[in-house]
Design an enzyme around this catalytic site. Structure first.
Site, short mmCIF file in Angstrom:
data_model
loop_
_atom_site.label_atom_id
_atom_site.label_comp_id
_atom_site.label_asym_id
_atom_site.label_seq_id
_atom_site.Cartn_x
_atom_site.Cartn_y
_atom_site.Cartn_z
N ASN A 163 0.85 -1.18 0.00
CA ASN A 163 0.00 0.00 0.00
C ASN A 163 0.90 1.25 0.00
O ASN A 163 1.70 1.43 0.92
CB ASN A 163 -0.89 -0.06 1.25
N HIS A 166 1.03 6.12 1.90
CA HIS A 166 1.79 7.06 2.73
C HIS A 166 2.93 7.75 2.00
O HIS A 166 3.48 8.73 2.49
CB HIS A 166 2.23 6.39 4.03
N HIS A 199 -5.69 3.58 -1.53
CA HIS A 199 -7.02 3.89 -0.98
C HIS A 199 -7.39 5.29 -1.44
O HIS A 199 -6.78 6.27 -1.02
CB HIS A 199 -6.95 3.82 0.54
N ARG A 201 -9.53 7.99 -0.87
CA ARG A 201 -10.49 8.39 0.17
C ARG A 201 -11.33 9.56 -0.32
O ARG A 201 -10.90 10.35 -1.15
CB ARG A 201 -9.74 8.80 1.45
N ARG A 205 -7.14 12.70 1.11
CA ARG A 205 -6.05 13.17 1.99
C ARG A 205 -4.68 12.69 1.53
O ARG A 205 -3.67 13.27 1.85
CB ARG A 205 -6.30 12.74 3.43
N GLU A 226 -8.65 0.32 -2.87
CA GLU A 226 -9.43 0.32 -1.63
C GLU A 226 -10.36 1.51 -1.65
O GLU A 226 -9.93 2.62 -2.02
CB GLU A 226 -8.44 0.55 -0.49
N THR A 257 -8.28 3.31 8.42
CA THR A 257 -9.48 2.49 8.49
C THR A 257 -9.55 1.81 9.86
O THR A 257 -8.64 1.08 10.23
CB THR A 257 -9.45 1.42 7.37
N GLU A 307 -10.89 -9.56 3.02
CA GLU A 307 -9.59 -9.19 3.58
C GLU A 307 -9.79 -9.12 5.08
O GLU A 307 -10.59 -8.30 5.58
CB GLU A 307 -9.10 -7.83 3.05
N HIS A 347 -3.54 -4.79 7.68
CA HIS A 347 -3.69 -3.64 8.58
C HIS A 347 -2.83 -3.80 9.83
O HIS A 347 -2.98 -4.75 10.58
CB HIS A 347 -5.14 -3.38 9.00
N1 PXP Z 1 -5.76 -3.17 4.31
C1 PXP Z 1 -6.69 -2.18 4.42
C2 PXP Z 1 -8.09 -2.51 4.07
C3 PXP Z 1 -6.33 -0.88 4.86
O1 PXP Z 1 -7.27 0.09 4.98
C4 PXP Z 1 -4.97 -0.61 5.13
C5 PXP Z 1 -4.56 0.76 5.55
O2 PXP Z 1 -4.70 1.66 4.50
C6 PXP Z 1 -4.05 -1.66 4.98
C7 PXP Z 1 -4.46 -2.92 4.59
C8 PXP Z 1 -2.59 -1.47 5.24
O3 PXP Z 1 -2.41 -1.17 6.59
P1 PXP Z 1 -0.99 -0.68 7.10
O4 PXP Z 1 -0.72 0.63 6.43
O5 PXP Z 1 -1.19 -0.56 8.58
O6 PXP Z 1 0.00 -1.73 6.72
#
Ligand code: PXP
Length: 399
Positions: A163, A166, A199, A201, A205, A226, A257, A307, A347
């Site tokens: 992901n 960030h 994601h 959003r 953001r 996402e 999330t 998931e 997550h």
């Molecule tokens: N899966 C989902 C559905 C999420 O919302 C997120 C966070 O954006 C992640 C995985 C990844 O989480 P993390 O950034 O804590 O690894």
């Protein structure tokens, strides 16, 4: 009833041993044997203590690798009717296990797993010392169990999807064009990521519409979009055509999330999104807490994937809490698979806690973001400073 492992090694030896890993190995063995509702106690000791036990209970004044004491052996008949179902105690000498591992050319971990299997089979009535036929039967059973717990995943490796939200968070902090999540995604793929997750959003953001469209063009692996079940975003998703849509609950005020979808409260709404996506050949994954009712609802709605939300596992304050969350995830993953769903998880996973989830047989793919981007920032910092020092310290006024 999970296994309890007690570490009675002297202080100097204690730290070497990851007792929780063996709790999981033992719990898995109990499951394989259909005895998961039975309690099992495993005690890790040194040679001196196992020799004392061997002397006291078996009249053999020598060290050994493993001793099993069935709970019901010699107990009054009334005990058999107790509501508590206990298999008994297994004592393992780690000193002997380490020596044997060296002689056999295997790891201590492999040797201890074998000793666990051996001790457990003794508790269940197998005894290789009774006859050569019993020896053969027990050895065969040991091999079968070991290969079942070792090969539960077969040759199928768990995939890692990254992901890159960030990277966009850092870009948005300055409102300029770098760092670019599109470039980051390409680097992740070069390093072997099996997929890229973003994601989009409602409040934009981090990831922007431009990112999503460009990523669709550049991603060579799989694009997992996402999103909340929101009309504007649904439209964009249909235009972009990702390889997978993962539906998540989305609140404007949350930092990330916060929980899984509540399918029971919004079956119709989520069902409609699944149908819309599927009619455009986009499979849907539902981000769910590891709760059987939610998983059953996902299967009913025709989702392709779930998931599993690993946040509670990742954030657990104590080892015990984390073990409990792990068991919930394990059984939720197995349950989802049994209903014909495919299973991803994610997550809060990081370098310390991801391996146990990745080892779950039912889990195909982990989605990890924050921990990887955070490590990249720190592990890349030294080079970034050197590169800038080079520029600053070698600068001359050039006419
Ligand atoms: N899966 C989902 C559905 C999420 O919302 C997120 C966070 O954006 C992640 C995985 C990844 O989480 P993390 O950034 O804590 O690894």
């Amino acid at each position: 009833m999970p296994t309890t492992i007690t570490n009675l090694l002297p202080a100097s030896g204690k730290g070497f041993f990851d007792t929780r890993r063996y709790t999981r190995v033992a719990d898995r063995l109990l499951k394989e044997l259909g005895a998961f509702e039975y309690g099992l106690s495993v005690v890790l000791v040194d040679d001196q203590r196992i020799q004392a036990l061997n002397r006291q209970y078996r009249n053999r004044d020598s060290t050994t690798n493993v001793l099993s004491f069935p709970f019901n052996e010699g107990a009054q008949a009334a005990l058999a009717g107790l509501p508590v179902q206990e298999l008994g105690d297994i004592f393992i000498s780690l000193e002997t296990a380490a020596r044997e591992a060296q002689t056999l050319g295997c790891s201590v971990r492999q040797r201890v797993s074998w000793l666990l299997v051996h001790g457990l089979l003794h508790l269940l009535g197998y005894d290789h010392e009774r006859s050569s036929e019993d020896h053969r039967i027990m050895a065969e059973k040991e091999q079968e169990l070991l290969s079942r717990i070792n090969d539960r995943r077969g040759n199928i490796m768990t995939r890692l999807a990254i992901n890159v939200d960030h990277i966009a968070t850092i870009r948005q902090a300055r409102g300029i064009s770098e760092p670019d999540p599109v470039a980051a995604a390409a680097i992740c793929e070069l390093a072997g990521a099996a997929g890229i997750v973003v994601h989009l959003r409602e409040d934009r953001r981090h990831i922007q519409d431009r990112d999503v469209f460009l990523l669709r063009e550049t991603i060579k692996t799989k694009m997992n979009l996402e999103m909340g079940a929101n009309e504007e975003i649904i439209k964009i998703a249909l235009e972009v055509g990702p390889d997978l849509v993962t539906l998540v609950p989305e609140k404007r005020q949350e930092l990330t999330t916060e929980g899984g979808l509540d399918l029971l409260a919004q079956k119709e709404k989520i069902g409609k999104v699944i149908d819309t996506m599927q009619s455009s050949a986009i499979p849907v994954s539902l981000f769910l807490d590891p709760e059987p009712k939610q998983i059953a609802a996902a299967a009913e709605l025709g989702a392709t994937f779930v998931e599993l939300h690993t946040g509670r596992y990742a954030d657990a304050a104590t080892d015990q809490e984390q073990d409990e969350e792990f068991l919930l995830l394990e059984s939720a993953a197995d349950y989802a698979l049994s209903l014909g769903l495919r299973v991803n998880a994610g997550h809060g996973l990081n370098y310390q806690n991801a391996a146990d989830i990745a080892a779950l047989e039912a889990v195909e793919e982990l989605s990890i973001g924050h921990a990887i981007i955070a490590r990249a920032a720190l592990s890349g910092l030294e080079k970034a400073v050197r590169d800038m020092r080079e520029i600053v310290e070698t600068a001359v006024f050039d006419l």
